[in-house]
Design an enzyme around this catalytic site. Structure first.
Site, PDB file in Angstrom:
ATOM      1  N   GLY A  20       0.841  -1.194   0.000  1.00  0.00           N
ATOM      2  CA  GLY A  20       0.000   0.000   0.000  1.00  0.00           C
ATOM      3  C   GLY A  20       0.865   1.228   0.000  1.00  0.00           C
ATOM      4  O   GLY A  20       2.075   1.167   0.215  1.00  0.00           O
ATOM      5  N   GLY A  23       0.605   9.331   1.172  1.00  0.00           N
ATOM      6  CA  GLY A  23       1.061  10.559   0.541  1.00  0.00           C
ATOM      7  C   GLY A  23       2.564  10.710   0.495  1.00  0.00           C
ATOM      8  O   GLY A  23       3.098  11.387  -0.386  1.00  0.00           O
ATOM      9  N   LYS A  42       8.707   0.196   4.915  1.00  0.00           N
ATOM     10  CA  LYS A  42       8.090   1.459   4.524  1.00  0.00           C
ATOM     11  C   LYS A  42       9.176   2.353   3.936  1.00  0.00           C
ATOM     12  O   LYS A  42      10.176   2.651   4.591  1.00  0.00           O
ATOM     13  CB  LYS A  42       7.445   2.123   5.743  1.00  0.00           C
ATOM     14  N   GLU A  90       7.437  -5.062  11.756  1.00  0.00           N
ATOM     15  CA  GLU A  90       6.825  -6.388  11.865  1.00  0.00           C
ATOM     16  C   GLU A  90       5.798  -6.570  10.748  1.00  0.00           C
ATOM     17  O   GLU A  90       4.988  -5.678  10.474  1.00  0.00           O
ATOM     18  CB  GLU A  90       6.156  -6.500  13.244  1.00  0.00           C
ATOM     19  N   VAL A  92       2.480  -8.127   9.636  1.00  0.00           N
ATOM     20  CA  VAL A  92       1.262  -8.692  10.210  1.00  0.00           C
ATOM     21  C   VAL A  92       0.462  -9.307   9.066  1.00  0.00           C
ATOM     22  O   VAL A  92      -0.096  -8.586   8.231  1.00  0.00           O
ATOM     23  CB  VAL A  92       0.440  -7.617  10.943  1.00  0.00           C
ATOM     24  N   ASP A 135      -3.840   9.261  15.525  1.00  0.00           N
ATOM     25  CA  ASP A 135      -4.468   8.826  14.276  1.00  0.00           C
ATOM     26  C   ASP A 135      -5.030   7.413  14.431  1.00  0.00           C
ATOM     27  O   ASP A 135      -4.845   6.561  13.568  1.00  0.00           O
ATOM     28  CB  ASP A 135      -3.457   8.868  13.130  1.00  0.00           C
ATOM     29  N   LYS A 137      -7.585   4.866  13.917  1.00  0.00           N
ATOM     30  CA  LYS A 137      -8.684   4.660  12.971  1.00  0.00           C
ATOM     31  C   LYS A 137      -8.593   3.220  12.475  1.00  0.00           C
ATOM     32  O   LYS A 137      -7.562   2.548  12.648  1.00  0.00           O
ATOM     33  CB  LYS A 137      -8.603   5.645  11.813  1.00  0.00           C
ATOM     34  N   ALA A 139      -8.069   1.771   9.635  1.00  0.00           N
ATOM     35  CA  ALA A 139      -6.973   1.434   8.728  1.00  0.00           C
ATOM     36  C   ALA A 139      -5.639   1.299   9.454  1.00  0.00           C
ATOM     37  O   ALA A 139      -4.698   0.693   8.913  1.00  0.00           O
ATOM     38  CB  ALA A 139      -6.866   2.487   7.629  1.00  0.00           C
ATOM     39  N   ASN A 140      -5.537   1.857  10.652  1.00  0.00           N
ATOM     40  CA  ASN A 140      -4.299   1.787  11.425  1.00  0.00           C
ATOM     41  C   ASN A 140      -4.347   0.736  12.527  1.00  0.00           C
ATOM     42  O   ASN A 140      -3.539   0.756  13.452  1.00  0.00           O
ATOM     43  CB  ASN A 140      -3.965   3.154  12.031  1.00  0.00           C
TER      44      ASN A 140
END
Length: 543
Positions: A20, A23, A42, A90, A92, A135, A137, A139-140
């Site tokens: 994924g 920004g 990342k 990590e 997941v 943050d 939410k 998605a996190n």
């Protein structure tokens, strides 16, 4: 631009597939050649990034590395390969909570509590390290193969003692989960994270957000000013203690929320075990609502605890009409058997009320008494009505007016996928709606208070996108008051607002409101269908 990392990053991490991107970075599935394990890498954008993005990226590495907990995604490494900056975390294997809720919400109570407890345990470790996530939410929140929830993405997290990198009015969190104080430009605190957890819990339990705003601007304003709809409105088997946990977490004042993630976790565990769950029937009898009064009278559901009161109203109406008839005409012929009575409009355990006359309350062998004239149908008490356009002046009449909101489970006669079984080709977001299929009627009962001269009926729904198009009818006591072909043409959920104006009611009036999909009978699941997510009725008196 986002980088295309080499096959082997920093001589150690073999890039395998993108997971994924956001920004400022892309996340890849990679294999650690040294430790022989899968990891998530990342990668920051190539070249000289924006200073703020670089600061957040570096801070994420420091913040995440400071926390070690089973419910927090662990950071293993950080480094730079040429002009590529990267963070190794990590891996997941599973999905995130957003995907989980799209497929399963509302979820069983035990599962919702377990997932949120995992989030709270992770937050407790984060807060103990002096960090505010900022943050939280769906998605996190990642869910591994064992069903354990893990918090991730510390890109906008910061320590209490670090300066804010953005302007006070900039909100980095996602609008549905932003705490009111953040909308007002105040600093984020651990209580801000707990507010977001309250939204997560609400969404897991009901499949809905606590505020119905359609745009980020509407949502932000509702976080600050609007009270959340109590979750038991949508799901009656939620224990009251569990609802109190949700609503306390959603308090507008941070000081009114739980003092810590540990305290909220303790309250959540207690609420999920202290009270027995006693779900109410969703079709045969409706729950008694919380009454909201205006001028000492309120609009109310005609179900559950109100059945007795409706019987009293019907009996008084019969006696009053009989007395009036005897005064105006001492000798009268028996009324036509086809004349309807108000007593027949009271809700019954069966979907269709019996058209037979009301039996005598005490059986006797004596001769049948002279029939008592029955009152006029309740729709005639509304006399002539007018459909009024929902203009701003008309809508303002209903500001603060008594209202009742019906959940899909309150619509007797509708098909409920959450109760009756999922249907092939129907999306998950329709699972918690009431589905109206061709030639099938759904109904709710309510009491309109005396003095009412206008009612507003709001239906939130969707419809099939193909042909033929559905025709939606609204009827009061079998009298059609409104109909519209193609009522919800938008691709998303939308609303129809109908205002009826009539002479002020002299007395409280029990009525049955019906929603009809007017088409030839067809098999369950066939088009054209209408999905109803909520139904509101408001009553306004004379201006």
């Amino acid at each position: 631009m986002l980088p295309t990392p080499p096959t082997i990053l920093a001589g150690r991490y073999r890039i395998e597939a993108p997971l994924g991107h956001g920004g400022m970075a892309t996340t890849y599935l990679a294999h650690d050649l040294v430790l022989d394990r899968s990891v998530a890498v990342k990668v920051l954008q190539r070249g000289t990034p924006d200073p703020a993005d670089l600061a957040r990226f570096q801070r994420e590495a420091r913040v995440a590395a400071a926390v070690s907990h089973p419910n927090v995604v662990q950071v293993y490494d950080a480094g730079q390969d040429g002009d590529i900056r990267f963070l190794v975390m990590e891996w997941v294997e599973g999905g995130d909570l957003a995907q989980f809720m799209r497929q399963h919400a509302p979820v069983p109570l035990d599962e919702a509590v377990r997932l949120v407890l995992d989030v709270l345990h992770g937050l407790a470790a984060i807060h103990q390290a002096g960090i505010v996530h900022r943050d939280v939410k769906p998605a996190n929140v990642l869910i591994d193969r064992q069903g354990r929830a893990k918090l991730t993405d510390f890109g906008i997290a910061r320590r209490h003692d670090e300066p804010t990198l953005t302007s006070p009015v900039e909100l980095l969190g996602t609008a549905p989960y932003v705490a009111p104080e953040r909308v007002r430009g105040e600093p984020a605190t651990p209580a801000s994270d707990l507010y977001a957890v309250g939204v997560l819990l609400y969404e897991l339990l009901t499949g809905r957000l606590p505020f119905p705003g359609q745009t980020p601007e509407e949502l932000l304003a509702q976080h600050v000013h609007a009270p959340p709809i109590p979750p038991r409105r949508w799901r009656h088997d939620i224990p009251p203690a569990l609802e109190r946990v949700v609503l306390r977490a959603l308090a507008k004042d941070p000081a009114a929320r739980y003092r810590s993630a540990e305290a909220m976790a303790a309250a959540l565990r207690s609420a999920s075990t202290a009270e027995p769950r006693n779900p109410l029937p969703v079709v045969q009898a409706m729950p008694s609502p919380a009454r909201r009064s205006l001028s000492r009278r309120a609009l109310a559901w005609a179900g559950g605890a109100t059945v007795l009161s409706l019987a009293v109203v019907a009996l008084l109406a019969l006696l009053a009409w009989a007395q009036l008839a005897s005064e105006t005409d001492r000798v009268t012929s028996p009324p036509s058997p086809a004349t309807a009575s108000i007593a027949e409009t009271a809700p019954t355990p069966t979907p269709q009320p019996s058209p037979s006359p009301r039996p005598s309350p005490t059986p006797t062998r004596s001769p049948t008494p002279t029939p008592v004239p029955t009152p006029q149908p309740s729709t005639l008490l509304i006399r002539s009505f007018t459909v009024v356009p929902p203009t701003p002046p008309e809508l303002r009449r209903f500001a603060g007016a008594p209202e009742v909101e019906f959940a899909p489970t309150d619509l007797a006669g509708a098909y409920l996928p959450s109760r009756d079984g999922a249907l092939p080709s129907f999306t998950r977001e329709l699972a918690n709606a009431a589905l109206l299929f061709p030639a099938r009627t759904s109904r709710v009962s309510l009491v309109i208070p005396s003095g009412t001269e206008r009612i507003l009926i709001e239906v939130e729904g969707r419809q099939n996108r193909g042909t033929p198009r559905p025709l939606l009818q609204l009827a009061l006591e079998d009298r059609i008051v409104w109909e519209k072909m193609d009522p919800f043409p938008s691709a998303s959920w939308s609303r129809q607002t109908i205002i009826l104006r009539f002479d002020p009611l002299p007395d409280d009036l029990p009525v049955t409101l019906e929603l009809r999909n007017v088409h030839e009978p067809a098999p369950i699941g066939s088009e054209p269908w209408i999905a109803v997510r909520s139904l509101r009725v408001l009553a306004a008196g004379e201006p």
